[in-house]
Design an enzyme around this catalytic site. Structure first.
Site, mmCIF file in Angstrom:
data_model
loop_
_atom_site.group_PDB
_atom_site.id
_atom_site.type_symbol
_atom_site.label_atom_id
_atom_site.label_comp_id
_atom_site.label_asym_id
_atom_site.label_seq_id
_atom_site.Cartn_x
_atom_site.Cartn_y
_atom_site.Cartn_z
ATOM 1 N N CYS A 115 0.868 -1.270 0.043
ATOM 2 C CA CYS A 115 0.095 -0.049 0.154
ATOM 3 C C CYS A 115 1.144 1.267 -0.111
ATOM 4 O O CYS A 115 1.789 1.280 0.707
ATOM 5 C CB CYS A 115 -0.947 0.163 1.246
ATOM 6 S SG CYS A 115 -2.124 -1.282 1.279
ATOM 7 N N CYS A 118 1.749 3.528 3.290
ATOM 8 C CA CYS A 118 2.209 2.784 4.700
ATOM 9 C C CYS A 118 3.562 2.519 4.577
ATOM 10 O O CYS A 118 4.044 1.847 3.670
ATOM 11 C CB CYS A 118 1.387 1.324 4.493
ATOM 12 S SG CYS A 118 1.664 0.233 5.763
ATOM 13 N N GLY A 164 2.122 -5.676 9.186
ATOM 14 C CA GLY A 164 1.950 -6.754 8.413
ATOM 15 C C GLY A 164 0.549 -6.952 8.226
ATOM 16 O O GLY A 164 -0.516 -6.314 8.699
ATOM 17 N N GLU A 165 0.231 -7.978 7.100
ATOM 18 C CA GLU A 165 -1.399 -8.328 6.841
ATOM 19 C C GLU A 165 -1.748 -9.678 7.375
ATOM 20 O O GLU A 165 -1.120 -10.666 7.163
ATOM 21 C CB GLU A 165 -1.275 -8.380 5.290
ATOM 22 C CG GLU A 165 -2.642 -9.087 4.736
ATOM 23 C CD GLU A 165 -4.033 -8.316 5.463
ATOM 24 O OE1 GLU A 165 -4.040 -7.164 5.245
ATOM 25 O OE2 GLU A 165 -4.892 -9.058 5.605
ATOM 26 N N SER A 196 -7.786 -6.448 11.291
ATOM 27 C CA SER A 196 -7.959 -5.418 10.182
ATOM 28 C C SER A 196 -7.192 -6.245 9.070
ATOM 29 O O SER A 196 -6.027 -6.672 9.049
ATOM 30 C CB SER A 196 -7.128 -4.313 10.769
ATOM 31 O OG SER A 196 -7.014 -3.437 9.645
ATOM 32 N N SER A 218 -9.675 -2.310 5.464
ATOM 33 C CA SER A 218 -8.980 -1.133 5.211
ATOM 34 C C SER A 218 -9.406 -0.635 3.658
ATOM 35 O O SER A 218 -8.765 -1.309 2.421
ATOM 36 C CB SER A 218 -7.392 -1.283 4.983
ATOM 37 O OG SER A 218 -7.019 -1.468 6.459
ATOM 38 N N LEU A 219 -10.475 0.197 3.681
ATOM 39 C CA LEU A 219 -10.995 0.586 2.060
ATOM 40 C C LEU A 219 -10.134 1.566 1.470
ATOM 41 O O LEU A 219 -9.572 1.239 0.502
ATOM 42 C CB LEU A 219 -12.302 0.923 2.523
ATOM 43 C CG LEU A 219 -13.438 0.718 1.719
ATOM 44 C CD1 LEU A 219 -13.364 -0.787 1.087
ATOM 45 C CD2 LEU A 219 -14.767 1.096 1.987
ATOM 46 N N HIS A 220 -9.930 2.563 2.103
ATOM 47 C CA HIS A 220 -9.221 3.976 1.587
ATOM 48 C C HIS A 220 -9.517 4.512 0.385
ATOM 49 O O HIS A 220 -8.998 5.601 -0.070
ATOM 50 C CB HIS A 220 -7.676 3.502 1.689
ATOM 51 C CG HIS A 220 -7.222 2.911 2.817
ATOM 52 N ND1 HIS A 220 -7.506 3.447 4.102
ATOM 53 C CD2 HIS A 220 -6.532 1.774 3.393
ATOM 54 C CE1 HIS A 220 -6.985 2.679 5.098
ATOM 55 N NE2 HIS A 220 -6.396 1.881 4.520
ATOM 56 N N ASN A 295 -0.560 9.462 8.589
ATOM 57 C CA ASN A 295 0.311 9.780 9.593
ATOM 58 C C ASN A 295 1.666 9.762 8.547
ATOM 59 O O ASN A 295 1.950 8.830 8.116
ATOM 60 C CB ASN A 295 0.581 8.822 10.668
ATOM 61 C CG ASN A 295 -0.541 8.772 11.662
ATOM 62 O OD1 ASN A 295 -0.332 9.956 12.223
ATOM 63 N ND2 ASN A 295 -1.101 7.756 11.779
ATOM 64 N N CYS A 338 -0.724 4.914 13.885
ATOM 65 C CA CYS A 338 -1.078 4.132 12.703
ATOM 66 C C CYS A 338 -0.445 4.313 11.677
ATOM 67 O O CYS A 338 -0.057 5.351 11.120
ATOM 68 C CB CYS A 338 -2.532 4.523 12.672
ATOM 69 S SG CYS A 338 -3.322 3.081 11.852
HETATM 70 N N1 SAH Z 1 -2.268 -4.740 7.030
HETATM 71 C C1 SAH Z 1 -3.643 -4.589 7.676
HETATM 72 C C2 SAH Z 1 -3.523 -4.056 9.234
HETATM 73 C C3 SAH Z 1 -2.274 -3.281 9.287
HETATM 74 S S1 SAH Z 1 -2.172 -1.574 9.053
HETATM 75 C C4 SAH Z 1 -4.483 -3.480 6.999
HETATM 76 O O1 SAH Z 1 -3.854 -2.966 5.966
HETATM 77 O O2 SAH Z 1 -5.794 -3.322 7.129
HETATM 78 C C5 SAH Z 1 -3.560 -0.772 10.152
HETATM 79 C C6 SAH Z 1 -4.131 0.115 9.482
HETATM 80 O O3 SAH Z 1 -3.381 1.569 9.318
HETATM 81 C C7 SAH Z 1 -4.687 0.148 7.934
HETATM 82 O O4 SAH Z 1 -6.111 0.780 7.932
HETATM 83 C C8 SAH Z 1 -3.624 0.806 6.994
HETATM 84 O O5 SAH Z 1 -4.125 1.279 5.967
HETATM 85 C C9 SAH Z 1 -3.583 2.249 8.168
HETATM 86 N N2 SAH Z 1 -2.192 2.891 7.721
HETATM 87 C C10 SAH Z 1 -1.248 2.461 6.992
HETATM 88 N N3 SAH Z 1 -0.540 3.379 6.846
HETATM 89 C C11 SAH Z 1 -1.041 4.621 7.315
HETATM 90 C C12 SAH Z 1 -0.557 5.834 7.650
HETATM 91 N N4 SAH Z 1 0.898 6.443 7.136
HETATM 92 N N5 SAH Z 1 -1.243 6.671 8.220
HETATM 93 C C13 SAH Z 1 -2.613 6.328 8.315
HETATM 94 N N6 SAH Z 1 -3.167 5.091 8.621
HETATM 95 C C14 SAH Z 1 -2.150 4.094 8.094
HETATM 96 FE FE1 SF4 Z 2 -1.176 -2.414 3.252
HETATM 97 FE FE2 SF4 Z 2 -1.674 -3.126 5.612
HETATM 98 FE FE3 SF4 Z 2 0.521 -4.224 4.600
HETATM 99 FE FE4 SF4 Z 2 0.494 -1.631 5.462
HETATM 100 S S1 SF4 Z 2 0.451 -3.272 6.467
HETATM 101 S S2 SF4 Z 2 1.131 -2.410 3.190
HETATM 102 S S3 SF4 Z 2 -1.663 -1.048 4.993
HETATM 103 S S4 SF4 Z 2 -1.832 -4.453 3.837
#
Ligand code: SAH
Ligand code: SF4
Length: 359
Positions: A115, A118, A164-165, A196, A218-220, A295, A338
């Site tokens: 993503c 992230c 991690g996922e 999540s 995590s829709l986004h 963030n 986060c």
């Molecule tokens: N991999 C999983 C869980 C970990 S991330 C997921 O993606 O759902 C937890 C949440 O933090 C997710 O919604 C992710 O998209 C969000 N996230 C990741 N990077 C971020 C950032 N820089 N600022 C705010 N939220 C973020």
């Molecule tokens: Fe995407 Fe969640 Fe993996 Fe970050 S931790 S790359 S938000 S799947």
């Protein structure tokens, strides 16, 4: 190599004990010592027969990951860095508020899903955490935090929202979830444990059958074009499939809604048309929204949406009758917010290098 009993949930420990010729209730006793009381020394497990204590001392251990560092924020947030070997570290964060104490747990060293916003995703993927390393985060945090004056645990909720996922490390995460829920271990209710996911549809279906806990997705982005770009797993499991999977999940979920997480990225996904598309997208899925102010991290290339843009976005969703929360940023002074959980990841996918080659 001795067997690490932190790797087992109750069914696993029961069958291991059966191999040793021990009765099932012994597995429950040992599980209670390890997780309920935080004991790792078999000699202290006073209601076990001396012969079993001696046997376990010879062939097994209770080995949590090593604690490398601990930080405390001025707002009560705490962060621990655990050693995942080979110069890797994973982070766990505790976030207290008035009514809850939430532990944010990591499931992998790095993440392969890339993503774009992230920092974990930017570091590439190294490996899955073992059960001991996942549940070890709760084990450590419980020991560090102790109990409140009434004797209750300080940690009341767990969210799998660290590095991690979780659904990409399915078997280990489900075993760790079983321990979180087991009365002999942490005894949390399914409603207080949240997975999540960025939307691994087949694994969502499996989780619904194997261990239905609360679900955050995590829709986004509200359309496939944008989501393909910022949450690349969308190219494999597009939004219509994801929405259908959410509906199926709700048939077994402990809560009657899915939480949609939506990171607010300035000028990217925060416009009025995005809010309108979002409303149409989730029309048939009972849900709540959690808007997460982006963030920042070095070289992210993104900015957080402006406060008034977030407010407008939230109001549009609320006026349509949805419950919307805007996540407060916690632990900012210790980089515990986060998406900032960076730990240290030796990128086995050599993603950084690949990117440099492409440039
Ligand atoms: N991999 C999983 C869980 C970990 S991330 C997921 O993606 O759902 C937890 C949440 O933090 C997710 O919604 C992710 O998209 C969000 N996230 C990741 N990077 C971020 C950032 N820089 N600022 C705010 N939220 C973020
Ligand atoms: Fe995407 Fe969640 Fe993996 Fe970050 S931790 S790359 S938000 S799947």
């Amino acid at each position: 190599m001795p067997i690490n009993l932190l790797d087992y949930d109750l069914p696993g420990l029961t069958s291991y004990f059966a191999e040793l010729g021990e009765k099932p209730f012994r597995a429950k006793q040992v599980l209670r010592w390890i997780h309920h009381f935080g004991i790792s020394d078999f000699e202290q497990m006073s209601d076990l027969a001396k012969s079993l204590r001696d046997k376990l001392t010879q062939i097994a251990t209770v080995t949590p990951p090593q604690m490398m560092a601990e930080q405390a924020s001025s707002d009560g947030t705490r962060k621990w860095l655990l050693d995942a070997g080979s110069m890797n570290g994973v982070e766990t964060v505790f976030i207290p508020d008035d009514t809850r104490g939430t532990l944010c747990v990591s499931s992998q060293v790095g993440c392969a899903l890339e993503c774009t916003f992230c920092s974990t995703g930017r570091q590439g993927f190294n490996r899955n955490l073992s059960v001991a390393e996942i549940i070890g985060q709760l084990w450590w945090a419980n020991r560090a935090l102790g109990r409140d004056p009434k004797g209750d645990r300080i940690i009341t909720n767990v969210v799998m929202m660290g590095m991690g996922e979780p659904l990409a490390n399915y078997a280990n995460v489900v075993t760790a979830l079983n321990l979180m829920l087991d009365d002999n271990a942490y005894g949390l209710s399914r409603r207080r444990v949240t997975v999540s996911t960025s939307g691994l549809v087949p694994a969502m279906d499996r989780l619904r059958e194997d261990c239905p806990v609360a679900l955050a997705v995590s829709l986004h982005a509200p359309n496939d074009t944008l989501r393909d770009e910022i949450v690349p797993i969308n190219r494999k499991y597009p939004l219509d499939e994801l929405m259908a999977a959410c509906q199926r999940y709700l048939e077994k979920a402990p809560r009657d809604f899915v939480t949609f997480e939506y990171v607010m990225l300035d000028g990217i996904n925060d416009q009025p048309e995005h809010a309108r598309q979002l409303l149409a997208l989730v029309r048939d899925v009972p849900c709540k929204f959690n808007l997460i102010p982006f963030n920042p991290f070095p070289n992210s290339g993104y900015r957080c949406s402006r406060p008034e843009t977030i407010r407008r976005f939230r109001d549009t969703l609320m006026q349509a009758g949805h419950v919307v929360t805007v996540r407060k940023t916690r632990g900012e002074d210790i980089d515990a917010a986060c998406g900032q959980l960076a730990g240290q990841v030796q990128d086995k996918t050599k993603r950084t290098l690949r990117h440099i080659e492409v440039i």
